[in-house]
Design a protein around this motif. Structure first.
Motif, mmCIF file in Angstrom:
data_model
loop_
_atom_site.group_PDB
_atom_site.id
_atom_site.type_symbol
_atom_site.label_atom_id
_atom_site.label_comp_id
_atom_site.label_asym_id
_atom_site.label_seq_id
_atom_site.Cartn_x
_atom_site.Cartn_y
_atom_site.Cartn_z
ATOM 1 N N GLN A 201 5.470 -10.355 -1.552
ATOM 2 C CA GLN A 201 4.597 -9.886 -2.634
ATOM 3 C C GLN A 201 3.488 -9.026 -2.030
ATOM 4 O O GLN A 201 3.316 -8.981 -0.815
ATOM 5 C CB GLN A 201 4.003 -11.075 -3.385
ATOM 6 C CG GLN A 201 3.188 -12.021 -2.505
ATOM 7 C CD GLN A 201 2.334 -12.975 -3.333
ATOM 8 O OE1 GLN A 201 2.740 -14.086 -3.595
ATOM 9 N NE2 GLN A 201 1.133 -12.513 -3.721
ATOM 10 N N SER A 202 2.751 -8.339 -2.896
ATOM 11 C CA SER A 202 1.488 -7.682 -2.537
ATOM 12 C C SER A 202 1.633 -6.512 -1.567
ATOM 13 O O SER A 202 0.716 -6.209 -0.806
ATOM 14 C CB SER A 202 0.501 -8.702 -1.954
ATOM 15 O OG SER A 202 0.437 -9.862 -2.743
ATOM 16 N N GLU A 203 2.810 -5.862 -1.612
ATOM 17 C CA GLU A 203 3.005 -4.660 -0.788
ATOM 18 C C GLU A 203 1.907 -3.634 -1.087
ATOM 19 O O GLU A 203 1.470 -3.517 -2.228
ATOM 20 C CB GLU A 203 4.383 -4.112 -1.183
ATOM 21 C CG GLU A 203 4.814 -2.911 -0.461
ATOM 22 C CD GLU A 203 6.252 -2.527 -0.888
ATOM 23 O OE1 GLU A 203 7.120 -3.418 -1.026
ATOM 24 O OE2 GLU A 203 6.477 -1.337 -1.082
ATOM 25 N N SER A 204 1.500 -2.892 -0.064
ATOM 26 C CA SER A 204 0.464 -1.851 -0.236
ATOM 27 C C SER A 204 1.108 -0.471 -0.305
ATOM 28 O O SER A 204 2.136 -0.254 0.339
ATOM 29 C CB SER A 204 -0.455 -1.850 0.982
ATOM 30 O OG SER A 204 -1.672 -2.440 0.714
ATOM 31 N N PRO A 205 0.463 0.466 -1.011
ATOM 32 C CA PRO A 205 1.036 1.813 -1.095
ATOM 33 C C PRO A 205 0.709 2.647 0.146
ATOM 34 O O PRO A 205 -0.133 3.538 0.124
ATOM 35 C CB PRO A 205 0.354 2.391 -2.339
ATOM 36 C CG PRO A 205 -0.967 1.690 -2.410
ATOM 37 C CD PRO A 205 -0.783 0.333 -1.802
ATOM 38 N N THR A 206 1.365 2.345 1.272
ATOM 39 C CA THR A 206 1.040 3.059 2.515
ATOM 40 C C THR A 206 2.061 4.136 2.861
ATOM 41 O O THR A 206 1.960 4.779 3.891
ATOM 42 C CB THR A 206 0.960 2.071 3.699
ATOM 43 O OG1 THR A 206 2.212 1.371 3.780
ATOM 44 C CG2 THR A 206 -0.174 1.075 3.531
ATOM 45 N N GLY A 207 3.083 4.285 2.014
ATOM 46 C CA GLY A 207 4.034 5.370 2.244
ATOM 47 C C GLY A 207 5.157 5.029 3.204
ATOM 48 O O GLY A 207 5.906 5.912 3.622
#
Ligand code: FEC
Length: 293
Positions: A201-207
């Protein structure tokens, strides 16, 4: 020997106006897209974190209870907010500590997580005291028991979760994913649960790609398999914070409702006395062995 404990946590902004500085700290100087900052501010606002933050209150309650349990000074140090790990170290040294036990309120080791807490601690101590660092504790029997008690007897499909990290860590030989799966397996065994799975869960939008499956996609798959009720059991977190109260209680809950799934989640350990006793046991054992840093 005069030991003190530096109890380390991720940290959370005290007020809404702190969010930009907090996010900048997490990004470590790398640029932040304005839409990502707006999104983060709106998540904190919708959780009602205008004037105070429950996570920081829980961390303080845990610190105070651990201090009482151990009869030793315990100082809180946050990785991304105040009070900083460095400030906790200064307080401990000013109080005469010559041995610092470093304990992170996150059970599983990763080079992108625990190792960064350790680096901040080591830098701050700068050789002025001996450090005894607890590197991992996801298989600690008392912790496993505590989680098992919260899933035992459910008739729902249990989904164990933890914070995702960039997928490249697996190729780098990082043990994070294996340690999480081991905790999930131990808890399921202890509780006699056979119907379970694991998701991040809680993946970040880091590309870049992150470890999966993400819980939102996982709920789709479970619903397609005919599952009707899910009990979410976070094993990689120990307190109610944004990732629990937003990512699970709002986002995953909305997703489940749309799929016609019933979704509940277990209570996090927070400052539960049984959890504080687990932490105290970890500190006592670490304090008893020579430096590992
Ligand atoms: O309640 C709160 O205010 C704070 C909750 C919070 C916890 C937490 C735990 C972990 N994180 C971990 C890894 C990463 C990586 C990045 C990242 C980004 C964020 C952002 C926020 C945030 N994290 Fe977090 N994390 C919490 C909060 N985290 C806010 C930034 C906005 C967003 O992505 O939503 C990506 C960094 C980057 O951009 O380069 C990586 C891990 C944990 C669990 C272990 C621990 O607690 O230390 C791993 C709590």
């Amino acid at each position: 020997m005069s030991p003190s404990v530096v109890l380390m946590a991720y940290g959370s902004p005290d007020r809404l106006e702190d969010v930009p500085a907090y996010y900048a700290d997490i990004r470590g100087g790398r640029p932040i897209k304005p839409e990502h900052l707006e999104d983060l501010v709106s998540r904190y606002r919708r959780l009602g974190i205008e004037d105070s933050n429950p996570l920081n209150e829980i961390t303080e309650a845990t610190r105070a209870a651990l201090e009482r349990e151990l009869g030793l000074p315990v100082f809180t140090g946050m990785r991304h907010w105040q009070p900083r790990i460095a400030a906790a170290v200064e307080q401990a040294l000013a109080g005469g500590a010559d041995v610092l036990v470093g304990l992170v309120l996150a059970p599983h080791y990763s080079s992108m997580s625990i190792e960064r807490y350790r680096a901040q601690l080591v830098d701050a101590v700068a050789g002025r005291a001996e450090i005894r660092f607890v590197e991992r504790w996801g298989d600690e029997p008392g912790f496993v028991d505590l989680l098992a008690e919260r899933v035992r007897g459910t008739d729902a499909h249990v989904v164990f979760t933890a914070h995702s990290l960039p997928a490249r860590i697996v190729a780098e030989g990082d043990p994070y994913q294996d340690e999480l799966l081991e905790t999930a397996r131990l808890v399921a065994d202890r509780a006699g649960i056979e119907d379970w799975s694991f998701s991040f869960q809680s993946e970040s939008p880091t590309g870049e790609p992150w470890l999966g499956p993400d819980i939102l996609d996982h709920l789709d798959a479970l619903a397609a398999d005919g599952v009707r009720a899910v009990l979410v059991a976070p094993v990689g977190f120990v307190a109610d914070h944004l990732e629990i109260r937003w990512d699970l209680d709002v986002e995953a809950q909305e997703k489940a409702a749309g799929l016609g799934l019933r979704l509940d989640r277990i209570e996090l350990p927070n400052a539960d006395p049984a959890f504080v006793r687990v932490l105290a046991g970890l500190v006592r054992r670490a304090a008893a062995v020579p430096s590992n840093v």
